[in-house]
Write a protein that holds these residues in place. Structure first.
Motif, short mmCIF file in Angstrom:
data_model
loop_
_atom_site.label_atom_id
_atom_site.label_comp_id
_atom_site.label_asym_id
_atom_site.label_seq_id
_atom_site.Cartn_x
_atom_site.Cartn_y
_atom_site.Cartn_z
N PRO A 152 0.48 -1.74 0.08
CA PRO A 152 -0.09 0.11 0.15
C PRO A 152 0.46 1.52 0.35
O PRO A 152 2.05 1.38 0.15
N THR A 153 0.75 2.45 -0.55
CA THR A 153 0.85 3.84 -0.29
C THR A 153 0.01 3.92 1.21
O THR A 153 -0.83 4.52 0.98
N ILE A 154 1.12 4.68 1.85
CA ILE A 154 0.94 4.24 3.29
C ILE A 154 1.17 6.77 3.46
O ILE A 154 3.05 6.84 3.55
N GLY A 214 9.56 2.51 10.96
CA GLY A 214 10.04 1.40 12.05
C GLY A 214 9.08 0.57 11.79
O GLY A 214 9.12 -1.05 11.25
N CYS A 215 8.36 0.97 12.51
CA CYS A 215 6.86 0.13 12.12
C CYS A 215 6.20 -0.39 11.02
O CYS A 215 6.36 -1.59 11.13
N LEU A 216 6.49 1.24 10.65
CA LEU A 216 5.67 0.86 9.26
C LEU A 216 5.63 -0.02 8.19
O LEU A 216 6.16 -0.91 7.48
N ARG A 217 7.47 -0.37 8.06
CA ARG A 217 8.74 -0.90 7.61
C ARG A 217 8.50 -2.77 7.76
O ARG A 217 8.51 -3.43 6.89
N PRO A 231 7.02 -4.38 4.32
CA PRO A 231 8.52 -3.89 3.82
C PRO A 231 8.23 -3.28 2.88
O PRO A 231 8.98 -3.15 1.98
N HIS A 232 7.22 -3.38 1.51
CA HIS A 232 7.35 -3.00 0.49
C HIS A 232 6.74 -1.87 0.44
O HIS A 232 5.66 -1.77 -1.07
#
Length: 405
Positions: A17-19, A41-44, A48-49
Motif C-alpha cells: 500500500p501507499t502510506i 520502523g513499525c510500518l517497514r 516491507p514493500h
C-alpha cells in the motif's frame, strides 16, 4: 530421465500500500524525529514493500535523515494543489505521533486528515498528544475530524481527557509514546572527547527549555538561577560534571543562561554537535543521573536505566513521570530550590532500591508503545482484505463532515 532444476527467478513481490505519515517532522525537535524513526520502523516491519510518503515541514532534512521513506513532501509554504495531489494517492494516512493536537496547530493537521478522508484514504492517529485545546477553531476541528478516523490512539491519559472535554464521541485508546521503541546508537569515546566531555568522571545530564506553562509567571533570570543551583549542587554532591543536552535548537540559549549563573561553569558542557535521536539515546549510557524538562529527554533517560528527576512544564511530562514512578515537582519556582535539591539528593540515594521497579515500568510502557504498531498493522490487514475489491466486506462509512477552511 532426471529433470534439470528450475532456475526461474522468484515471482516479484506484490506491491504494498501507499502510506502517508504526517507530523511535526523536519529537524525542529529531537523528540519528533525519534517518533518518526519509530513510526517508520513499525510500518517497514509490517509492510516491507509499502510505499511510504512523509509529509514534512522541512523535506530536505527529512530526506537526509530518514532514508526508509520513499518520498518526502513539504506541506508548509507550498501550493495546496501539490499537497492534495500527494494525499490523493494514499491508501492510509498516519497522523503523528507526538503532541500535535493543540491550539494553533490541530486545525492545520486535521485539514489534511480531512482531505485524505475525502479522497478515500483510511486514517490512523498514531499515539498522538492533545492539549491545550482552548481555541474554538481547533476544538471544532478535533470534534469533527477524529470521529471519522479509523482508529484514534493517544500516548497518555491526559490527552484522552482533553479529547473527551472537547466533545470527541468515539473510542480513544491510550498506549504510550512511540519513542519508547527507539534503538540506541553508539556514542563513542572519540565523540565524547570531541565534545570536551570527560570519560573518567561522573556525568549528570540536564535538559532545560523555556519555563513553559508550569512556571508562566516565573522571571526567566530566577528560573535560570534555580537550575544553576541544581547543577552546582550535583557537581559538589557527586563530584560530577554536568552536560546539557539540547533537544530543540532554542534549548541552547537556555543552557548557556544556566551556565552563566553557575558557580562552577568549568564543570559544565553543552553538546554542540548534530546527532541522531539514536546517538543521543546512546549518549545516555555515559551518564550517572539525569534532571530535565523535555519529555523525550526524560524518556531517553528512562530507556537508559538512569535515575531521572523530571521537571514538568506540561501535563505530558507529569503523566510520564507518574507512569514510571518518578518524582515530579509541581512547578519550578525559585522558592522551591530547597525542595528540588532534596528530591535530587533522595533520588540518588534511593535509586539502587528502585532500579528494578523502574526497569519493569519501562518494559511495560514499551509494550504499550508496541500496541500502537499492532493496531496500525491491523488496519493495514483490513486494507489487504479489501483488495482487489475495494471496499468489499467493509461496512460503509458515513460521509465525512467537512472541516471549515
Amino acid at each position: 530421465m532426471t529433470t534439470a532444476p528450475s532456475h526461474a527467478p522468484p515471482p516479484p513481490a506484490l506491491p504494498g500500500p501507499t502510506i502517508g505519515v504526517l507530523g511535526s517532522y523536519g529537524g525542529f525537535n529531537i523528540g519528533d524525529e525519534s517518533i518518526l524513526a519509530c513510526v517508520l520502523g513499525c510500518l517497514r516491519a509490517r509492510r516491507p514493500h509499502a510505499r511510504i510518503v512523509v509529509f514534512s515541514r522541512d523535506a530536505r532534512h527529512t530526506r537526509a535523515h530518514h532514508r526508509t521513506a520513499d518520498e518526502v513532501v513539504d506541506w508548509e509554504g507550498v501550493s495546496r494543489g501539490h499537497v492534495m495531489e500527494a494525499l490523493a494517492g494514499l491508501d492510509l494516512l498516519v497522523l503523528g505521533g507526538g503532541g500535535i493536537l493543540y491550539d494553533g496547530e490541530a486545525r492545520r493537521y486535521l485539514r489534511l486528515v480531512r482531505a485524505a478522508q475525502e479522497r478515500g484514504a483510511r486514517t490512523f492517529a498514531y499515539a498522538v498528544g492533545a492539549g491545550p485545546l482552548r481555541e474554538a477553531e481547533d476544538r471544532e476541528a478535533v470534534r469533527t475530524v477524529l470521529p471519522d478516523m479509523d482508529d484514534v490512539v493517544v500516548r497518555d491519559g491526559e490527552s484522552r481527557l482533553v479529547l473527551e472535554e472537547v466533545g470527541v464521541e468515539r473510542e480513544v485508546t491510550v498506549t504510550a509514546d512511540p519513542a519508547l521503541l527507539l534503538a540506541p546508537e553508539p556514542f563513542t569515546e572519540q565523540m565524547m572527547r570531541h565534545e570536551g566531555v570527560p570519560t573518567d568522571a561522573r556525568l549528570v545530564g540536564m535538559s532545560v527549555r523555556e519555563p513553559g506553562r508550569a512556571a508562566e509567571k516565573l522571571d526567566e533570570g530566577d528560573y535560570h538561577a534555580l537550575l544553576a543551583d541544581v547543577a552546582d549542587f550535583l557537581i559538589l554532591r557527586l563530584d560530577a560534571h554536568v552536560v546539557f543536552l539540547p533537544m530543540e535548537r532554542h534549548d541552547v540559549r537556555h543552557a548557556h543562561a544556566v551556565l552563566s549563573h553557575m558557580t562552577a561553569p568549568d564543570k559544565g558542557r553543552i553538546l554542540n554537535g548534530s546527532y541522531t535521536p539514536g546517538q543521543l539515546l546512546g549518549f545516555m549510557s555515559h551518564l550517572d543521573l539525569a534532571v530535565g524538562m523535555r519529555l523525550h529527554f526524560v524518556i531517553f533517560a528512562a530507556l537508559a536505566g538512569l535515575p531521572v528527576l523530571p521537571l514538568p512544564y506540561s501535563g505530558k511530562v507529569f503523566d510520564f513521570a507518574r507512569r514510571m514512578g518518578a518524582p515530579a515537582l509541581v512547578g519550578v519556582a525559585r522558592e522551591q530550590a530547597g525542595l528540588l535539591l532534596a528530591e535530587v539528593d533522595r533520588l540518588w540515594d534511593e535509586y539502587p532500591q528502585r532500579r528494578a521497579d523502574l526497569h519493569a515500568r519501562v518494559r511495560e510502557l514499551s509494550g504499550l508503545a508496541r500496541q500502537t504498531c499492532t493496531r496500525c498493522g491491523a488496519l493495514l490487514d483490513e486494507l489487504d482484505t479489501n483488495e482487489p475489491d475495494g471496499d468489499a466486506g467493509r461496512p460503509p462509512s458515513p460521509p465525512p463532515r467537512r472541516l471549515s477552511a
